[in-house]
Each structure stands twice: as structure tokens, then as C-alpha cells.
Write a protein that holds these residues in place. Structure first.
Motif, PDB file in Angstrom:
ATOM      1  N   LYS A  32       4.515 -16.563 -10.389  1.00 48.88           N
ATOM      2  CA  LYS A  32       3.716 -15.455  -9.866  1.00 48.88           C
ATOM      3  C   LYS A  32       4.675 -14.377  -9.370  1.00 48.88           C
ATOM      4  CE  LYS A  32      -0.547 -15.023  -7.306  1.00 48.88           C
ATOM      5  NZ  LYS A  32      -1.263 -15.434  -6.112  1.00 48.88           N
ATOM      6  N   PRO A  33       4.468 -13.130  -9.805  1.00 50.72           N
ATOM      7  CA  PRO A  33       5.375 -12.088  -9.334  1.00 50.72           C
ATOM      8  C   PRO A  33       5.210 -11.895  -7.837  1.00 50.72           C
ATOM      9  CG  PRO A  33       3.532 -11.131 -10.523  1.00 50.72           C
ATOM     10  CD  PRO A  33       3.422 -12.612 -10.670  1.00 50.72           C
ATOM     11  N   PRO A  34       6.293 -11.558  -7.150  1.00 52.15           N
ATOM     12  CA  PRO A  34       6.184 -11.395  -5.696  1.00 52.15           C
ATOM     13  C   PRO A  34       5.217 -10.282  -5.364  1.00 52.15           C
ATOM     14  CG  PRO A  34       8.270 -10.527  -6.527  1.00 52.15           C
ATOM     15  CD  PRO A  34       7.619 -11.244  -7.658  1.00 52.15           C
ATOM     16  N   GLU A  35       4.417 -10.499  -4.338  1.00 51.44           N
ATOM     17  CA  GLU A  35       3.418  -9.532  -3.911  1.00 51.44           C
ATOM     18  C   GLU A  35       4.104  -8.217  -3.553  1.00 51.44           C
ATOM     19  OE1 GLU A  35       1.202 -10.635  -0.435  1.00 51.44           O
ATOM     20  OE2 GLU A  35      -0.519 -11.187  -1.666  1.00 51.44           O
ATOM     21  N   ARG A  36       3.632  -7.152  -4.167  1.00 56.82           N
ATOM     22  CA  ARG A  36       4.195  -5.851  -3.829  1.00 56.82           C
ATOM     23  C   ARG A  36       3.416  -5.295  -2.649  1.00 56.82           C
ATOM     24  NH1 ARG A  36       4.329  -2.492  -9.101  1.00 56.82           N
ATOM     25  NH2 ARG A  36       2.688  -3.930  -9.662  1.00 56.82           N
ATOM     26  N   ARG A  37       4.124  -4.977  -1.626  1.00 55.61           N
ATOM     27  CA  ARG A  37       3.465  -4.474  -0.427  1.00 55.61           C
ATOM     28  C   ARG A  37       3.786  -2.998  -0.229  1.00 55.61           C
ATOM     29  NH1 ARG A  37       4.471  -9.074   4.161  1.00 55.61           N
ATOM     30  NH2 ARG A  37       3.352 -10.736   3.104  1.00 55.61           N
ATOM     31  N   VAL A  38       2.787  -2.251   0.150  1.00 54.47           N
ATOM     32  CA  VAL A  38       2.971  -0.843   0.498  1.00 54.47           C
ATOM     33  C   VAL A  38       2.349  -0.676   1.869  1.00 54.47           C
ATOM     34  CG1 VAL A  38       2.408   1.525  -0.103  1.00 54.47           C
ATOM     35  CG2 VAL A  38       2.941  -0.104  -1.911  1.00 54.47           C
ATOM     36  N   VAL A  39       3.130  -0.150   2.795  1.00 54.12           N
ATOM     37  CA  VAL A  39       2.686  -0.051   4.187  1.00 54.12           C
ATOM     38  C   VAL A  39       1.571   0.978   4.337  1.00 54.12           C
ATOM     39  CG1 VAL A  39       3.445   0.501   6.534  1.00 54.12           C
ATOM     40  CG2 VAL A  39       4.932  -0.795   5.011  1.00 54.12           C
ATOM     41  N   VAL A  40       0.585   0.617   5.167  1.00 49.92           N
ATOM     42  CA  VAL A  40      -0.548   1.513   5.449  1.00 49.92           C
ATOM     43  C   VAL A  40      -0.168   2.435   6.595  1.00 49.92           C
ATOM     44  CG1 VAL A  40      -2.920   1.622   6.258  1.00 49.92           C
ATOM     45  CG2 VAL A  40      -2.230  -0.216   4.726  1.00 49.92           C
ATOM     46  N   ASN A  41      -0.475   3.715   6.445  1.00 54.24           N
ATOM     47  CA  ASN A  41      -0.328   4.647   7.558  1.00 54.24           C
ATOM     48  C   ASN A  41      -1.737   5.047   8.002  1.00 54.24           C
ATOM     49  OD1 ASN A  41       0.224   6.586   9.410  1.00 54.24           O
ATOM     50  ND2 ASN A  41       1.492   7.861   8.071  1.00 54.24           N
ATOM     51  N   PRO A  42      -2.253   4.382   9.061  1.00 53.93           N
ATOM     52  CA  PRO A  42      -3.654   4.599   9.448  1.00 53.93           C
ATOM     53  C   PRO A  42      -3.967   6.048   9.824  1.00 53.93           C
ATOM     54  CG  PRO A  42      -2.704   2.718  10.600  1.00 53.93           C
ATOM     55  CD  PRO A  42      -1.576   3.433   9.929  1.00 53.93           C
ATOM     56  N   GLU A  43      -2.945   6.833  10.215  1.00 52.04           N
ATOM     57  CA  GLU A  43      -3.190   8.240  10.580  1.00 52.04           C
ATOM     58  C   GLU A  43      -3.645   9.064   9.383  1.00 52.04           C
ATOM     59  OE1 GLU A  43       0.238   9.885  12.567  1.00 52.04           O
ATOM     60  OE2 GLU A  43       0.269   8.221  13.988  1.00 52.04           O
ATOM     61  N   VAL A  57      -6.203  -2.452   6.484  1.00 51.97           N
ATOM     62  CA  VAL A  57      -5.808  -1.840   7.755  1.00 51.97           C
ATOM     63  C   VAL A  57      -5.392  -2.931   8.737  1.00 51.97           C
ATOM     64  CG1 VAL A  57      -6.612  -0.502   9.727  1.00 51.97           C
ATOM     65  CG2 VAL A  57      -7.243   0.199   7.425  1.00 51.97           C
ATOM     66  N   GLU A  58      -6.190  -4.016   8.796  1.00 51.56           N
ATOM     67  CA  GLU A  58      -5.851  -5.132   9.678  1.00 51.56           C
ATOM     68  C   GLU A  58      -4.524  -5.756   9.273  1.00 51.56           C
ATOM     69  OE1 GLU A  58      -9.143  -7.801   9.551  1.00 51.56           O
ATOM     70  OE2 GLU A  58     -10.501  -6.319  10.441  1.00 51.56           O
ATOM     71  N   ARG A  59      -4.315  -5.855   7.955  1.00 49.00           N
ATOM     72  CA  ARG A  59      -3.108  -6.479   7.431  1.00 49.00           C
ATOM     73  C   ARG A  59      -1.901  -5.583   7.645  1.00 49.00           C
ATOM     74  NH1 ARG A  59      -3.821  -5.972   2.058  1.00 49.00           N
ATOM     75  NH2 ARG A  59      -5.451  -7.487   1.767  1.00 49.00           N
ATOM     76  N   GLY A  60      -2.117  -4.264   7.535  1.00 50.76           N
ATOM     77  CA  GLY A  60      -1.022  -3.326   7.722  1.00 50.76           C
ATOM     78  C   GLY A  60      -0.324  -2.909   6.451  1.00 50.76           C
ATOM     79  N   TYR A  61      -0.716  -3.478   5.325  1.00 57.67           N
ATOM     80  CA  TYR A  61      -0.100  -3.078   4.057  1.00 57.67           C
ATOM     81  C   TYR A  61      -1.081  -3.323   2.918  1.00 57.67           C
ATOM     82  CZ  TYR A  61       0.857  -8.092   4.039  1.00 57.67           C
ATOM     83  OH  TYR A  61       0.740  -9.455   4.113  1.00 57.67           O
ATOM     84  N   TYR A  62      -0.875  -2.577   1.833  1.00 64.20           N
ATOM     85  CA  TYR A  62      -1.699  -2.741   0.637  1.00 64.20           C
ATOM     86  C   TYR A  62      -1.050  -3.779  -0.264  1.00 64.20           C
ATOM     87  CZ  TYR A  62      -3.287   1.928   2.048  1.00 64.20           C
ATOM     88  OH  TYR A  62      -3.768   2.999   2.738  1.00 64.20           O
ATOM     89  N   ALA A  80      -0.932  -1.588  -5.305  1.00 65.50           N
ATOM     90  CA  ALA A  80      -0.818  -1.178  -3.906  1.00 65.50           C
ATOM     91  C   ALA A  80      -0.523   0.315  -3.811  1.00 65.50           C
ATOM     92  CB  ALA A  80       0.274  -1.991  -3.230  1.00 65.50           C
ATOM     93  N   ALA A  81       0.340   0.824  -4.698  1.00 64.23           N
ATOM     94  CA  ALA A  81       0.693   2.247  -4.674  1.00 64.23           C
ATOM     95  C   ALA A  81      -0.525   3.112  -4.997  1.00 64.23           C
ATOM     96  CB  ALA A  81       1.818   2.515  -5.668  1.00 64.23           C
ATOM     97  N   GLN A  82      -1.334   2.670  -5.959  1.00 65.60           N
ATOM     98  CA  GLN A  82      -2.546   3.415  -6.305  1.00 65.60           C
ATOM     99  C   GLN A  82      -3.514   3.442  -5.127  1.00 65.60           C
ATOM    100  OE1 GLN A  82      -3.631   1.067  -9.731  1.00 65.60           O
ATOM    101  NE2 GLN A  82      -2.980   2.659 -11.166  1.00 65.60           N
ATOM    102  N   GLN A  83      -3.601   2.317  -4.408  1.00 67.30           N
ATOM    103  CA  GLN A  83      -4.495   2.246  -3.248  1.00 67.30           C
ATOM    104  C   GLN A  83      -4.045   3.205  -2.164  1.00 67.30           C
ATOM    105  OE1 GLN A  83      -5.214  -1.909  -2.005  1.00 67.30           O
ATOM    106  NE2 GLN A  83      -4.579  -2.438  -4.064  1.00 67.30           N
ATOM    107  N   LYS A  84      -2.720   3.238  -1.929  1.00 72.49           N
ATOM    108  CA  LYS A  84      -2.196   4.153  -0.905  1.00 72.49           C
ATOM    109  C   LYS A  84      -2.564   5.584  -1.269  1.00 72.49           C
ATOM    110  CE  LYS A  84       1.908   5.399   1.744  1.00 72.49           C
ATOM    111  NZ  LYS A  84       1.542   4.924   3.078  1.00 72.49           N
TER     112      LYS A  84
END
Ligand SMILES: [Zn+2]
Length: 145
Positions: A32-43, A57-62, A80-84
Motif C-alpha cells: 500500500k502506498p504511504p498515505e499522502r498527507r496535506v495539512v489543513v489550514n482551517p483559516e 478538520v478534526e484530523r488536521g490533514y487531508y 489530498a492536494a485536490q481536496q486542499k
């Protein structure tokens, strides 16, 4: 009847066979490829009146989200990048998620644009008829009953 030594040998043989099978299965399964995380900026998120907050938002990253296109049924991944981009740049509602693949999205956009054009053309035609009728009434001779 088998001797203890025979039984031990059989058990050992079975164990090595099982270990080999497990190892082979582990090799065959795609890593399984490592989960790519993109940090959420709630502002940057669009404000929501909801009592809760979305999972990302609760998790802090996409994280990449797999989904199935509701138009063609093809499995897709919403990265994750598309979600951001969707939530923080396009300022989309935080409760929306991906539903269609890219080609289906484009097709749907064109379909809606065409339907909207038909609607506007219909309104224009109706307005034209109304103004024609108004003109017709104005030029109507007064003697007529
Ligand atoms: Zn599709």
C-alpha cells in the motif's frame, strides 16, 4: 500408529509450508502506498454553521479518498492536494465531497450549460412575445370592441 518423531516431523513440515505460503502472499499483495498527507489550514475554509466539523478538520490533514464516480461507476481517488484546493482555494462547502470523475464532471458541466442556455432562450422568446402583444394592443384601433 505414528511415532512422536514422525508426528514432530509432519508438524514441522506443515509449519514451514504455511510460513512459505504466508510469505508468498505478503510478497504478492501490492505494498500500500504511504498515505499522502496535506495539512489543513482551517483559516482558509469557508465558514460553516454546522455543530460538528468534518473529519479532515478534526484530523488536521487531508488524505487521498477513494470514491466511485456516480455517473460512470469507475473507482477514483480524490487526492489530498485536490481536496486542499477544493476546500481552501475554491472555498467549497466543507461538507461536499467528490462525486464524479473528471470526464463526467466536464460532461455534466456542459450539459448544465446547454440546459441553462435553453432556459434563457425560452425566457427571451417569452419576453419578446409579451412585448409584441403589448405593442399590438397599443396600436389597436379604439373603435374596435
Ligand atoms: Zn465518471
Amino acid at each position: 500408529m505414528k511415532s512422536g518423531r514422525q508426528r514432530r516431523a509432519e508438524i514441522k513440515l506443515r509449519r514451514t509450508a504455511r510460513r512459505a505460503a504466508v510469505a508468498a502472499r505478503a510478497q504478492r499483495a501490492p505494498a500500500k502506498p504511504p498515505e499522502r498527507r496535506v495539512v489543513v489550514n482551517p483559516e482558509n475554509l469557508r465558514p460553516t454553521n454546522s455543530y460538528g466539523s468534518p473529519r479532515f478538520v478534526e484530523r488536521g490533514y487531508y488524505v487521498d479518498l477513494p470514491f466511485t464516480c456516480k455517473a460512470c461507476g469507475v473507482p477514483q481517488v480524490w487526492t489530498a492536494a485536490q481536496q486542499k484546493w477544493w476546500y481552501e482555494s475554491a472555498k467549497a462547502d466543507v461538507w461536499t465531497t467528490a462525486a464524479r470523475c473528471r470526464p463526467c464532471r466536464i460532461r455534466e458541466r456542459n450539459r448544465k450549460a446547454a440546459a441553462h442556455k435553453v432556459h434563457l432562450d425560452g425566457l427571451a422568446k417569452k419576453a419578446g412575445q409579451r412585448s409584441m402583444r403589448a405593442k399590438g394592443e397599443a396600436s389597436r384601433p379604439e373603435t374596435r370592441r
